[in-house]
Design an enzyme around this catalytic site. Structure first.
Site, PDB file in Angstrom:
ATOM      1  N   ARG A 116       9.629  10.062  -0.328  1.00  0.00           N
ATOM      2  CA  ARG A 116       9.009   9.851   0.979  1.00  0.00           C
ATOM      3  C   ARG A 116       9.258   8.407   1.403  1.00  0.00           C
ATOM      4  NH1 ARG A 116       3.230   8.267   2.302  1.00  0.00           N
ATOM      5  NH2 ARG A 116       3.257   8.430   4.572  1.00  0.00           N
ATOM      6  N   HIS A 160       5.035   4.119   9.907  1.00  0.00           N
ATOM      7  CA  HIS A 160       4.260   3.469   8.853  1.00  0.00           C
ATOM      8  C   HIS A 160       3.992   2.028   9.315  1.00  0.00           C
ATOM      9  CE1 HIS A 160       3.178   3.986   4.381  1.00  0.00           C
ATOM     10  NE2 HIS A 160       2.650   2.823   4.759  1.00  0.00           N
ATOM     11  N   GLU A 206      -1.590   7.127   7.857  1.00  0.00           N
ATOM     12  CA  GLU A 206      -2.921   6.497   7.818  1.00  0.00           C
ATOM     13  C   GLU A 206      -3.363   5.913   9.153  1.00  0.00           C
ATOM     14  OE1 GLU A 206      -3.606   3.831   4.599  1.00  0.00           O
ATOM     15  OE2 GLU A 206      -3.161   5.339   3.081  1.00  0.00           O
ATOM     16  N   ASN A 334      -3.366  10.724   1.559  1.00  0.00           N
ATOM     17  CA  ASN A 334      -3.179   9.547   0.709  1.00  0.00           C
ATOM     18  C   ASN A 334      -4.498   9.340  -0.033  1.00  0.00           C
ATOM     19  OD1 ASN A 334      -0.785   9.343   2.068  1.00  0.00           O
ATOM     20  ND2 ASN A 334      -1.158   7.318   2.936  1.00  0.00           N
ATOM     21  N   TYR A 336      -6.452   7.282  -3.048  1.00  0.00           N
ATOM     22  CA  TYR A 336      -6.504   6.214  -4.040  1.00  0.00           C
ATOM     23  C   TYR A 336      -7.879   6.141  -4.707  1.00  0.00           C
ATOM     24  CZ  TYR A 336      -2.113   4.341  -2.146  1.00  0.00           C
ATOM     25  OH  TYR A 336      -0.808   4.172  -1.763  1.00  0.00           O
ATOM     26  N   GLU A 395       0.360   9.858  -1.047  1.00  0.00           N
ATOM     27  CA  GLU A 395       0.319   8.584  -1.775  1.00  0.00           C
ATOM     28  C   GLU A 395      -0.793   8.628  -2.810  1.00  0.00           C
ATOM     29  OE1 GLU A 395       0.036   4.935   0.548  1.00  0.00           O
ATOM     30  OE2 GLU A 395       1.504   5.717   1.979  1.00  0.00           O
TER      31      GLU A 395
HETATM   32  C1  BG6 Z   1      -1.752   2.607   1.618  1.00  0.00           C
HETATM   33  C2  BG6 Z   1      -0.558   2.335   2.514  1.00  0.00           C
HETATM   34  O1  BG6 Z   1      -2.897   2.526   2.400  1.00  0.00           O
HETATM   35  O2  BG6 Z   1      -2.000   1.735   0.575  1.00  0.00           O
HETATM   36  C3  BG6 Z   1       0.577   1.642   1.798  1.00  0.00           C
HETATM   37  O3  BG6 Z   1      -0.105   3.521   3.136  1.00  0.00           O
HETATM   38  C4  BG6 Z   1       0.031   0.470   0.996  1.00  0.00           C
HETATM   39  O4  BG6 Z   1       1.518   1.207   2.737  1.00  0.00           O
HETATM   40  C5  BG6 Z   1      -0.981   0.968  -0.044  1.00  0.00           C
HETATM   41  O5  BG6 Z   1       1.053  -0.243   0.379  1.00  0.00           O
HETATM   42  C6  BG6 Z   1      -1.656  -0.197  -0.774  1.00  0.00           C
HETATM   43  O6  BG6 Z   1      -2.440  -0.900   0.139  1.00  0.00           O
HETATM   44  P1  BG6 Z   1      -2.680  -2.489   0.154  1.00  0.00           P
HETATM   45  O7  BG6 Z   1      -3.542  -2.701   1.352  1.00  0.00           O
HETATM   46  O8  BG6 Z   1      -3.383  -2.826  -1.108  1.00  0.00           O
HETATM   47  O9  BG6 Z   1      -1.358  -3.122   0.294  1.00  0.00           O
END
Ligand code: BG6
Length: 490
Positions: A116, A160, A206, A334, A336, A395
Site C-alpha cells: 500500500r 495521504h 485518516e 488503521n 494502532y 495500517e
Molecule cells: C498514521 C499515519 O496515523 O500513523 C501514518 O497514517 C503515520 O502516515 C503513522 O506515519 C504514525 O504516526 P506519527 O504521527 O507518529 O508519525
C-alpha cells in the site's frame, strides 16, 4: 531488579534440570501445536489472506522539486520553523523516488504479496486542478511495473495528506467543497490511467486525523485552528470528497476496480467482555465515528452527532449525503492503539468512556498505548455496526528506539512483542469469522514521521538518512515468518 529476576529465573531452570524436566514440557507443547491440537491457538489466517506493508508519498519519496511536482501543504508546513520536532522536512526523506527498485526488493524479501503506497496529488496536478503533469504520473507507472514484475499487488491511496498548496492558497483547502470536487477530478484521472494495474484504490487516508490535527488543533499541515462550526464544515467537505471520488473512480476505472477509504476509526474496546459492555461499545463505536466513517457508511449523520454539534453542525443537502454514502467495496481501518475503553451505563446514552490511568503502558510514541485487543474489537464491532463485508487493516505497527548495533543489527524486540500480540488478536478475529481480508504493516521502512521528523522509527527496515542504507531489523525476519506460516507461531 534485573539481576534479582535473572537469578531467580536461572535458579528455577536449574531446579527443573535437576528433576530432568527441562526438555519435556516444551517438546510436548511443540508436538501438540504441530498436530494443530493446541486448544489455545486460534486457527491460522484464511488461505487467501492478504499480507502487505505500507508507506506514503511525502514520508518517503523526497524529490519534491523534480519532474514538475508542485508544492504541497506539507512542504510549506515542514519548512516553517518550529513545526517539526527535529527541524527536518521531507525534501529528501528516503529518496524513494529514485530508489524505488531497491525498495520493491525489500518488500519482496518480506514475502508479502501486497503493497500500500500513496500517490502524491501535486505530482499529478501541480496546481491541484487544471493541467495535469504526465511526468508525475510516470513515476507511478514505473513503480507499478516494478511491483507487478515482482509479483506484488499494488494498493494505491489517493490522498495521504499532501494537498497541493495551490488549493490551500486559492480556496482554503478542505474548507471549501471546491477541494472535494478537485479531489474527485484527480481521482478519476488517476483511476482511468492506472486501473489497468491497480485493482484497489483507497480515497482518503485518516480524514479524522488530517482534519482535526491540521484544521482544528493546528499541529499538522496546514496548521489552522478553525472554530468548531468551520471545522465541522471542513469535515463535511472531506467526506464529500470521498463520496465524489468513489463515483469518479467508478465512472472512469476499468471494470472490477475496487474502492474504499482508509480511516483511523475511533477504536472502542469494551472494558471487559460482558454482553452489556459489548453492547455499550457497539453504541459508542457508532456515535464516536459519526462524523467520518458513520456518515460514509450510513449516508447520514446520527441524531446524536447532530444534537451534540448543535449550532456548529455542518450544513449539507440530501444530495450530498447520497454522494457521501456511495457504496464502498471495502473499508480500511488503521489500528494502532485503543482510543476509548467503554463501559455500560444506566445513564443516557447507555455507555460511558473510561478515563485512562496515567500508568497505562505505551510504546516509544506516547500516543501509542498498548492494547492488542483493539485489533480484535475494532473490526468486529465495525462489521457488526455497519454490516461491512470486507475490511483491510490498512495500517498497524509501532515506533521503537531501534539502535543499530556495532555489527549492523537492530534487535527491535519491543516491536516484535507488539506485533506478536496484535497479530494474535487479529488471528483470533479472522478465526471467529470477522471479515478482515488483509493486513498492511506500517511501515516498510523508517521514514519522515510528520511532526516528529526522523526521530520516530516505524519501519521493519532501518534507514540511515545520511547514507540511505536500508538494513532489515529483527522484526523483518519475524514478519516474514508470520507471512510464511500464515499464522502467529505460538
Ligand atoms: C498514521 C499515519 O496515523 O500513523 C501514518 O497514517 C503515520 O502516515 C503513522 O506515519 C504514525 O504516526 P506519527 O504521527 O507518529 O508519525
Amino acid at each position: 531488579m534485573f539481576s534479582s529476576f535473572s537469578r531467580r529465573h536461572f535458579a528455577k531452570l536449574a531446579g527443573l534440570a535437576a528433576l530432568g524436566l527441562t526438555a519435556s514440557p516444551t517438546e510436548a507443547a511443540e508436538s501438540k501445536a504441530k498436530q494443530g491440537k493446541d486448544r489455545h491457538a486460534p486457527a491460522p489466517f484464511p488461505k487467501d489472506f492478504v499480507w502487505g506493508t505500507a508507506t506514503s508519498s511525502y514520508q518517503i519519496e523526497g524529490a519534491v522539486k523534480e519532474d514538475g511536482r508542485g508544492p504541497s501543504i506539507w512542504d510549506t508546513f515542514s519548512h516553517t520553523p518550529g513545526k517539526i520536532g527535529d527541524g527536518t522536512n521531507g525534501d529528501r526523506a528516503n529518496e524513494h523516488y529514485h530508489r524505488y527498485k531497491e525498495d520493491v526488493r525489500l518488500i519482496k524479501d518480506l514475502g508479502v504479496k501486497a503493497y500500500r503506497f500513496s500517490i502524491a496529488w501535486p505530482r499529478v496536478f501541480p496546481e491541484g486542478t487544471g493541467k495535469p503533469n504526465p511526468k508525475g504520473l510516470d513515476f507511478y507507472n514505473r513503480l507499478l511495473d516494478e511491483l507487478l514484475a515482482n509479483g506484488i499487488e499494488p494498493y494505491a491511496t489517493l490522498y495521504h495528506w499532501d494537498l497541493p498548496q495551490a488549493l490551500q492558497d486559492k480556496v482554503g483547502g478542505w474548507q471549501s467543497s471546491e477541494t472535494s470536487k478537485a479531489f474527485a477530478e484527480y481521482s478519476g484521472y488517476v483511476a482511468e490511467r492506472l486501473s489497468d494495474r491497480v485493482k484497489y484504490f483507497f480515497t482518503l487516508n485518516e480524514a479524522g486525523r488530517f482534519l482535526n490535527f491540521g484544521y482544528g488543533w493546528g499541529i499538522d499541515a496546514p496548521g489552522l485552528k478553525l472554530p468548531t462550526a468551520e471545522l465541522n464544515q471542513a469535515r463535511h467537505h472531506t467526506v464529500l470528497g470521498h463520496g465524489l471520488a468513489v463515483q469518479a473512480i467508478r465512472a472512469s476505472a476499468r471494470k472490477g476496480t475496487k474502492v474504499g477509504i482508509a480511516e483511523n476509526i475511533a477504536a472502542c474496546v469494551p472494558a471487559f467482555a460482558t454482553p452489556e459492555h459489548i453492547r455499550a461499545t457497539e453504541m459508542a463505536t457508532r456515535e464516536l465515528n459519526a462524523g467520518f466513517l458513520g456518515v460514509i457508511l450510513e449516508g447520514k449523520y446520527t441524531d446524536g452527532f447532530l444534537a451534540y454539534s448543535g449550532k456548529d453542525a455542518p450544513k449539507f443537502t440530501a444530495d450530498e449525503l447520497k454522494i457521501i454514502g456511495s457504496k464502498n467495496d471495502f473499508v480500511g481501518l488503521n489500528i494502532y492503539a485503543p482510543q476509548f475503553y467503554i463501559a455500560a451505563s444506566d445513564k443516557k446514552p447507555g455507555w460511558s468512556v473510561l478515563p485512562f490511568p496515567a500508568s497505562f503502558p505505551h510504546m516509544n510514541s506516547e500516543w501509542l498505548r498498548i492494547g492488542p485487543e483493539v485489533i480484535y474489537w475494532a473490526p468486529r464491532l465495525a462489521a457488526k455496526v455497519w454490516n461491512i463485508e470486507n475490511i483491510f487493516i490498512t495500517e498497524n505497527g509501532t515506533s521503537s528506539e531501534d539502535k543499530l548495533t556495532a555489527d549492523g543489527k537492530v534487535n527491535d524486540l519491543d516491536r516484535i512483542s507488539f506485533l506478536r500480540n496484535y497479530l494474535l488478536q487479529l488471528q483470533r478475529a479472522t478465526a471467529e469469522g470477522v471479515p478482515v481480508r488483509g493486513y498492511f504493516l506500517w511501515s516498510l521502512m523508517d521514514n519522515f514521521e510528520w511532526i516528529f521528523g526522523f526521530e520516530k522509527r516505524f519501519g521493519v527496515y532501518h534507514v540511515d538518512f545520511e547514507t540511505q542504507a536500508r538494513v532489515p531489523k529483527l522484526s523483518a525476519a519475524f514478519y516474514r515468518d508470520v507471512v510464511a506460516k500464515n499464522a502467529i507461531g505460538v
